[in-house]
Design an enzyme around this catalytic site. Structure first.
Site, PDB file in Angstrom:
ATOM      1  N   ASP A   1       0.813   5.015   0.802  1.00 52.41           N
ATOM      2  CA  ASP A   1       0.048   5.949   1.751  1.00 52.41           C
ATOM      3  C   ASP A   1       0.094   5.008   3.217  1.00 52.41           C
ATOM      4  O   ASP A   1      -1.029   4.812   3.725  1.00 52.41           O
ATOM      5  CB  ASP A   1      -1.434   7.061   2.139  1.00 52.41           C
ATOM      6  CG  ASP A   1      -1.621   7.206   0.772  1.00 52.41           C
ATOM      7  OD1 ASP A   1      -0.561   8.367   0.334  1.00 52.41           O
ATOM      8  OD2 ASP A   1      -2.661   7.998   0.357  1.00 52.41           O
TER       9      ASP A   1
ATOM     10  N   ASP B   1       0.687  -1.108   0.100  1.00 52.81           N
ATOM     11  CA  ASP B   1      -0.118   0.322  -0.074  1.00 52.81           C
ATOM     12  C   ASP B   1       0.560   1.571  -0.045  1.00 52.81           C
ATOM     13  O   ASP B   1       2.351   1.507   0.276  1.00 52.81           O
ATOM     14  CB  ASP B   1      -1.228   0.044   1.178  1.00 52.81           C
ATOM     15  CG  ASP B   1      -1.522   0.879   1.365  1.00 52.81           C
ATOM     16  OD1 ASP B   1      -2.422   1.430   0.326  1.00 52.81           O
ATOM     17  OD2 ASP B   1      -1.499   1.612   3.092  1.00 52.81           O
TER      18      ASP B   1
END
Ligand SMILES: [Mg+2]
Ligand SMILES: [Zn+2]
Length: 174
Positions: free
Chosen positions: A10, A8
């Site tokens: 952020d 992922d």
């Protein structure tokens, strides 16, 4: 078939909701988390492909232009390259959160698409995220999962940073 690590973006690679940045809408707002680039380089060194899979609903909602997002991702690749790391591909879902698309996590579309195009063995790959929707996408894709954070999670493993997750990856992917 190759083994991969899906990250992922952020909260795993870069800061969000910190003192100096809320959301990343420009390349200048991209601040890598401590040790994140080094961790990517370390995973590369182990021989695994590294992909980014990120929900960017702001594009669909009109907060962020796709052209700007691509600039942000070029910058992300550049910052990691400087440390000797490399992303094979940075995949994103640009659709509105409620569009019901297959790519937005917790759906597994980005992972299964990358796996198909890059000949990845999902059963011997890992998804790392700081939100339960990342973990759910990883589980749906058939990957092993690592959650970054202290909250309760369905993930197979839990870590406090990407560097710590990298140590787990080295043990579980052989
Ligand atoms: Mg996140
Ligand atoms: Zn999508």
């Amino acid at each position: 078939m190759k083994k991969a690590v899906f990250l992922d973006r952020d909260g795993v690679l870069n800061e969000v909701l910190s003192d100096r940045v809320k959301f990343v809408n420009k390349p200048e707002q991209l601040y890598l988390l401590e040790g994140a680039a080094e961790a990517v380089a370390e995973i590369n060194k182990e021989g695994y492909e590294v992909f980014v899979v990120t929900n960017q609903g702001g594009v669909g909602l009109g907060f962020l232009k796709e052209k700007e997002l691509i600039k942000i991702h070029d910058r992300l690749q550049e910052l990691v390259n400087e440390i000797g790391g490399h992303f094979k591909e940075i995949a994103y879902c640009p659709h509105k959160p409620k569009a019901g698309c297959e790519c937005r996590k917790p759906n597994a579309g980005m992972l299964t698409d990358l796996a198909k195009r890059h000949d990845i063995d999902l059963r011997n790959s890992v998804m790392v995220g700081d939100h339960e929707r990342d973990i759910e996408a990883g589980i749906k894709a058939g990957c092993k999962t690592i959650f970054i954070g202290a909250e309760e999670t369905k993930a197979d493993f839990q870590a406090t940073s990407l560097m710590e997750a990298t140590e787990i990856i080295k043990k579980i992917l052989r």
